[in-house]
Design an enzyme around this catalytic site. Structure first.
Site, PDB file in Angstrom:
ATOM      1  N   GLU A  61     -12.660  -6.420  10.828  1.00  0.00           N
ATOM      2  CA  GLU A  61     -13.208  -4.919  11.096  1.00  0.00           C
ATOM      3  C   GLU A  61     -14.460  -4.770  11.534  1.00  0.00           C
ATOM      4  O   GLU A  61     -15.406  -4.241  11.110  1.00  0.00           O
ATOM      5  CB  GLU A  61     -12.973  -4.123   9.991  1.00  0.00           C
ATOM      6  CG  GLU A  61     -11.624  -3.843   9.312  1.00  0.00           C
ATOM      7  CD  GLU A  61     -11.169  -2.797   8.523  1.00  0.00           C
ATOM      8  OE1 GLU A  61     -12.123  -2.388   7.802  1.00  0.00           O
ATOM      9  OE2 GLU A  61     -10.237  -2.145   8.214  1.00  0.00           O
ATOM     10  N   GLU A  64      -2.952  -4.351   8.238  1.00  0.00           N
ATOM     11  CA  GLU A  64      -3.082  -3.968   6.741  1.00  0.00           C
ATOM     12  C   GLU A  64      -2.414  -2.576   6.695  1.00  0.00           C
ATOM     13  O   GLU A  64      -2.604  -1.750   7.622  1.00  0.00           O
ATOM     14  CB  GLU A  64      -4.622  -3.618   6.485  1.00  0.00           C
ATOM     15  CG  GLU A  64      -5.359  -5.247   6.475  1.00  0.00           C
ATOM     16  CD  GLU A  64      -6.949  -5.000   6.030  1.00  0.00           C
ATOM     17  OE1 GLU A  64      -7.372  -4.096   5.223  1.00  0.00           O
ATOM     18  OE2 GLU A  64      -7.894  -5.557   6.688  1.00  0.00           O
TER      19      GLU A  64
HETATM   20  C1  GLA Z   1     -10.282  -2.632   5.337  1.00  0.00           C
HETATM   21  C2  GLA Z   1     -10.545  -4.075   5.309  1.00  0.00           C
HETATM   22  C3  GLA Z   1      -9.909  -4.773   3.985  1.00  0.00           C
HETATM   23  C4  GLA Z   1     -10.027  -3.931   2.736  1.00  0.00           C
HETATM   24  C5  GLA Z   1      -9.232  -2.551   2.994  1.00  0.00           C
HETATM   25  C6  GLA Z   1      -9.019  -1.582   1.993  1.00  0.00           C
HETATM   26  O1  GLA Z   1      -9.173  -2.482   5.978  1.00  0.00           O
HETATM   27  O2  GLA Z   1     -10.311  -4.837   6.255  1.00  0.00           O
HETATM   28  O3  GLA Z   1     -10.789  -6.128   3.699  1.00  0.00           O
HETATM   29  O4  GLA Z   1     -11.198  -3.722   2.345  1.00  0.00           O
HETATM   30  O5  GLA Z   1      -9.924  -1.894   4.111  1.00  0.00           O
HETATM   31  O6  GLA Z   1      -8.612  -0.681   2.165  1.00  0.00           O
END
Ligand code: GLA
Ligand code: ZN
Length: 671
Positions: free
Chosen positions: A150, A310
């Protein structure tokens, strides 16, 4: 035909369980297989275990994990660890810490906060990425690279200031060119050297924050600087593993990076999807927003299949109120991703940790590894569904309607001193157009101003406030060749440099309309227009225009606007260009856009969708169509299908009306 199957996986952080690894790692593999998981993303935040001291590396544990994955038939998406750093690095190399816009240095902590200009950080990242790539180049589990996590970037340290100045010099050549492009004679702000140019601050009297041109340049620099850092991360990966695809997980409309630009540098785009379902009628809106985000992310990857890197198989823990999604939501959310072009369903995270800020975040397994819980059962359901619809994997969309979302237009609006200062609602406006198109039955491709328009029959461009080089010409040529163009209020106000026009604005000939005045309203200020026998309310933004070749299809009905054009049409070559001069709600847009597209002979995927039902389609290389019907209603809905289909869910063939379960996604193969 090659054996197709979707990726079904999760972020996996086995090093959190190092002390219990004998029991936990083996159990994880068993559980993953029970849940139908075939991929695990490893190494995302592993730097402290990979390099416990400066220059002292330990890959033995990761060797073991990778071997375990291979032995259990799992694919590994292996991350570079730059998303988070061990404390020793900040202690030894303080340059890795960012500086905020008030020029205060960060202290060590949290994550996603390194300075990308730091020579130490760049060196350490190159070193560790090189070692990872060399070591695992031929490992059978290695499936894809997950670069960092991210990404975001904004650092105001002296090195980043220098990098900004170098970027400016590269873009403008001379300081006078910069001064002219930024209109710096205003307020005596003409710089005499690049070294005088500082990054802007947030609204305060600390430094520069008011100049839109300066702010825009900073945004562009930050985006480019990050793309450059991504490139640096990729170099060793591409060198030692040229056949392993590279991705980085994106965050939908995150304002800090031009994701189209970043996406063009990736082999596959991936993104992290966290809708906060409410278990009530708001879920319809949430579903529309989520669909928009999926389409945008697919767009940044050039419309190829993307990965949902994710998602949460339960409730997240970082919202103010963390509502539990009701049963069936994980399946809906997963199949919605596939419907919009994902080739994966992945979760965060596989096994929840015992502590840390995400100890209560939803996960496939709780810390004790037990499986008699809803999240695990629902993940098994997803796995089952993914197997049934496996033929869809790898197929692509073929949408004929493109919707423009452009980070540069957005940035210019963010800093525009006009209309609703700081609240121009670019994202909401594009999303509302997207929702309208979906409600009207269309599949939609999100594109930016640099994208190729040739695959499309219609280009819908709301609030393209800033015109990037060549866009107006491309759009005009598109219309001349028979395309349908739609532009909204607040389009074409400034050029690439965020300067107003002194010659005929480039969109004027295309729209046949001249923008005279812009009006912004707060609550209580209303107007409306009539269209196809109905009265449609207008709110927040209204533009006054005069016709220069176009005809008015509808006019304002009240106040001093009465009789002035609000919906216009201009015939251009073989095509047509419409404009809508005022902000309306999604319902109105659904009628207007749906009406214009049908009139233009552009058919929707499915006609007469009931409220709350949308459709998407994917096509495999043989042209086989897969149709997805998404029912966001919390009750069943009936849809009349135009031809024969076979449900991939239960194998039944249908011709005519089909019943959709409440809050469900159904996948069909065209017969
Ligand atoms: C993000 C991060 C993860 C985690 C999730 C939790 O997408 O990439 O490492 O922190 O959020 O929702
Ligand atoms: Zn910096």
């Amino acid at each position: 035909m090659a054996d197709k199957h979707f990726l079904h996986g999760a972020d996996y952080n086995p090093e959190q369980w190092m002390k219990h690894k004998a029991a936990v790692w083996q159990e994880d593999m068993r559980r993953a297989k029970e849940a139908g998981i075939n991929e695990l993303s490893v190494g995302i935040f592993s730097w402290a275990f990979l390099e416990p001291e400066d220059g002292v590396y330990d890959f033995t544990w990761l060797d073991e994990v990778m071997d375990l994955l291979a032995a259990n038939g799992m694919k590994a998406i292996l991350a570079t660890p730059s998303g988070s750093r061990p404390p020793w690095m900040a202690e030894k190399y303080p340059s890795v810490l960012r500086m905020d816009n008030e020029r205060k240095p960060y202290v060590y902590g949290a994550r996603h906060n390194a300075c990308y200009s730091s020579p130490d950080f760049r060196r350490k990242v190159t070193e560790i990425n090189t070692r990872l790539a060399q070591r695992y180049a031929n490992h059978p589990a290695l499936y894809m690279w997950h670069v960092s996590n991210e990404y975001n970037y904004e650092c105001h340290c002296p090195r980043c200031q220098k990098a900004f100045q170098a970027w400016l010099k590269e873009r403008y050549g001379t300081i006078d060119e910069l001064n002219d492009s930024w209109w710096n004679t205003f307020w005596s702000h003409r710089f005499s050297s690049f070294a005088q140019v500082e990054s802007p601050t947030t609204p305060s009297f600390l430094g520069e924050w008011e100049s839109p041109n300066h702010n825009l340049a900073w945004r562009r620099f930050c985006s480019d600087h990050l793309a450059d850092f991504f490139q640096l991360e990729c170099e060793p990966l591409r060198k030692y593993t040229p056949n392993i695809p590279v991705t980085a997980n994106l965050m939908h409309t995150f304002p800090g990076i031009d994701y189209f630009e970043l996406g063009r540098r990736m082999d596959v785009v991936s993104w992290d999807n966290y809708p906060r379902w409410k278990n009530d009628e708001r879920d319809r809106d949430i579903s529309e927003w989520t669909g928009f985000r999926h389409d945008l992310m697919r767009g940044t990857g050039g419309q190829k299949p993307f990965l949902m890197m994710e998602s949460c198989p339960g409730a997240v823990n970082w919202d103010d109120v963390n509502t539990l999604p009701p049963p069936g939501t994980v399946l809906y959310q997963s199949l919605q991703a596939i419907a919009h072009g994902s080739d994966s369903v992945q979760y965060f995270q596989f096994r929840a940790g015992r502590g840390g800020s995400e100890q209560f975040h939803g996960s496939v397994l709780p810390p004790d590894g037990s499986t008699d819980n809803r999240a695990f059962r629902e993940v098994c359901e997803v796995s089952d569904a993914l197997c049934r619809i496996a033929p869809v994997c790898g197929s692509r969309t073929r949408n004929r309607v493109a919707l423009v979302y452009d980070w540069h237009a957005r940035w210019a609006l963010d800093y525009a001193w006009t209309a609703h200062r700081f609240h121009q609602k670019y994202e909401e406006t594009v999303q509302s157009h997207h929702a309208a198109l979906c409600r009207a039955g269309y599949g939609v491709d999100l594109i930016d101003q640099k994208s190729d328009l040739t695959p499309y029959r219609a280009v819908i461009a709301p609030m393209v406030f800033l015109l990037r080089e060549g866009f107006a010409e491309k759009l005009t040529a598109f219309a001349e060749a028979g395309g349908l163009v739609y532009l909204s209020y607040m389009s074409g106000y400034v050029d690439e440099e965020d300067l107003r026009f002194i010659t005929q604005p480039p969109l004027e000939a295309l729209t046949g309309v001249r923008t005279d005045e812009l009006d912004a309203w707060d609550k209580g200020h209303e107007n409306h227009f009539c269209w196809q026998g109905r009265e449609w309310p207008i709110h927040q933004v209204a533009q006054l225009c005069s016709l220069r070749g176009a005809e008015a299809l509808a006019v304002y009905e009240r106040q001093f606007y009465k009789g002035m054009p609000v919906l216009t049409r201009n015939r251009v070559g073989d095509g047509v260009c419409y404009t809508l001069q005022a902000r309306v709600d999604t319902d109105c847009l659904t009628h207007v856009l749906g009406g214009l597209l049908r009139e233009g002979g552009i058919p929707p995927l499915v006609e007469h969708l009931p409220e709350g039902v949308t459709a998407t389609a994917r096509y495999d290389e043989d042209g086989q169509q897969y149709l997805f019907l998404l029912n966001t209603n919390r009750e069943a809905a009936q849809v009349a299908l135009p031809k024969g289909y076979r449900s991939l869910m239960d194998g039944r063939e249908t011709n005519g009306p089909v019943m959709l379960d409440a809050f469900s996604v159904t996948v069909f193969a065209a017969l």
